[in-house]
Design a protein around this motif. Sequence first.
Motif, PDB file in Angstrom:
ATOM      1  N   THR A  19     -77.552 -31.906   5.007  1.00 25.00           N
ATOM      2  CA  THR A  19     -76.071 -32.318   6.349  1.00 25.00           C
ATOM      3  C   THR A  19     -75.113 -32.617   5.130  1.00 25.00           C
ATOM      4  OG1 THR A  19     -76.971 -33.048   7.973  1.00 25.00           O
ATOM      5  CG2 THR A  19     -74.632 -33.814   7.201  1.00 25.00           C
TER       6      THR A  19
ATOM      7  N   SER B 201     -73.311 -30.123   2.670  1.00 24.99           N
ATOM      8  CA  SER B 201     -73.176 -29.168   3.708  1.00 24.99           C
ATOM      9  C   SER B 201     -71.491 -29.458   3.363  1.00 24.99           C
ATOM     10  CB  SER B 201     -72.887 -28.423   4.653  1.00 24.99           C
ATOM     11  OG  SER B 201     -72.734 -27.858   6.043  1.00 24.99           O
ATOM     12  N   LYS B 202     -71.308 -30.931   3.588  1.00 28.52           N
ATOM     13  CA  LYS B 202     -70.157 -31.851   3.632  1.00 28.52           C
ATOM     14  C   LYS B 202     -69.797 -31.848   1.917  1.00 28.52           C
ATOM     15  CE  LYS B 202     -70.785 -34.931   7.334  1.00 28.52           C
ATOM     16  NZ  LYS B 202     -69.429 -34.687   8.009  1.00 28.52           N
TER      17      LYS B 202
ATOM     18  N   GLU C  63     -69.036 -28.817   0.394  1.00 29.27           N
ATOM     19  CA  GLU C  63     -69.003 -28.090  -0.455  1.00 29.27           C
ATOM     20  C   GLU C  63     -67.976 -27.673   0.451  1.00 29.27           C
ATOM     21  OE1 GLU C  63     -70.344 -23.198  -1.087  1.00 29.27           O
ATOM     22  OE2 GLU C  63     -71.917 -24.947  -0.279  1.00 29.27           O
ATOM     23  N   GLN C  64     -68.171 -27.985   1.791  1.00 28.54           N
ATOM     24  CA  GLN C  64     -66.968 -27.715   2.160  1.00 28.54           C
ATOM     25  C   GLN C  64     -66.048 -28.681   2.631  1.00 28.54           C
ATOM     26  OE1 GLN C  64     -68.108 -28.918   6.485  1.00 28.54           O
ATOM     27  NE2 GLN C  64     -69.138 -27.268   7.224  1.00 28.54           N
ATOM     28  N   SER C  65     -66.206 -29.709   1.545  1.00 23.63           N
ATOM     29  CA  SER C  65     -64.624 -30.889   1.481  1.00 23.63           C
ATOM     30  C   SER C  65     -64.036 -31.277   0.221  1.00 23.63           C
ATOM     31  CB  SER C  65     -65.116 -32.288   1.655  1.00 23.63           C
ATOM     32  OG  SER C  65     -65.890 -32.483   3.016  1.00 23.63           O
TER      33      SER C  65
ATOM     34  N   GLY D  73     -65.163 -27.471  -1.688  1.00 18.80           N
ATOM     35  CA  GLY D  73     -64.902 -26.077  -2.448  1.00 18.80           C
ATOM     36  C   GLY D  73     -66.131 -26.559  -3.850  1.00 18.80           C
TER      37      GLY D  73
END
Length: 124
Positions: free
Chosen positions: A5, A8-9, A11-13, A15
């Motif tokens: 988790t 993922s966070k 990479e999403q937040s 970049g």
Amino acid sequence: MNTETLLSKIEQSYGTPAEYLWSKFPDYAVFRHQNNRKWFAVLMSPEAAKIGVEKEGKITIINVKVKTEEIGSLRMMKGVYPAYHMNKEHWLSLNLSEIDDNLLLELLDESFALTAIKSRVKGI
């Protein structure tokens, strides 16, 4: 928060994907700004005793940069330890199994901001 988790966070937040730099420690990941290459977080799994946790085996931590004046008060919180293998005046280790998820994400945001390129103000 579990490791998947968190990865993922991040990479999403921000970049930025995890970078695995050390063959000796294949699960240790570095996260850095794409524009200046400065690290803003390091995910590791050292022996618990190495950061002062009285527990057998390895734990998962993430190192983040924080404002020097906040180190003392943050170190009093559950899941926050002196930085493992980083400058202890500017960095903290956060034990993923102990720290509050919201605090973890706030400290990641702060670390990202503190390691970003500083904009210059003209005329001063």
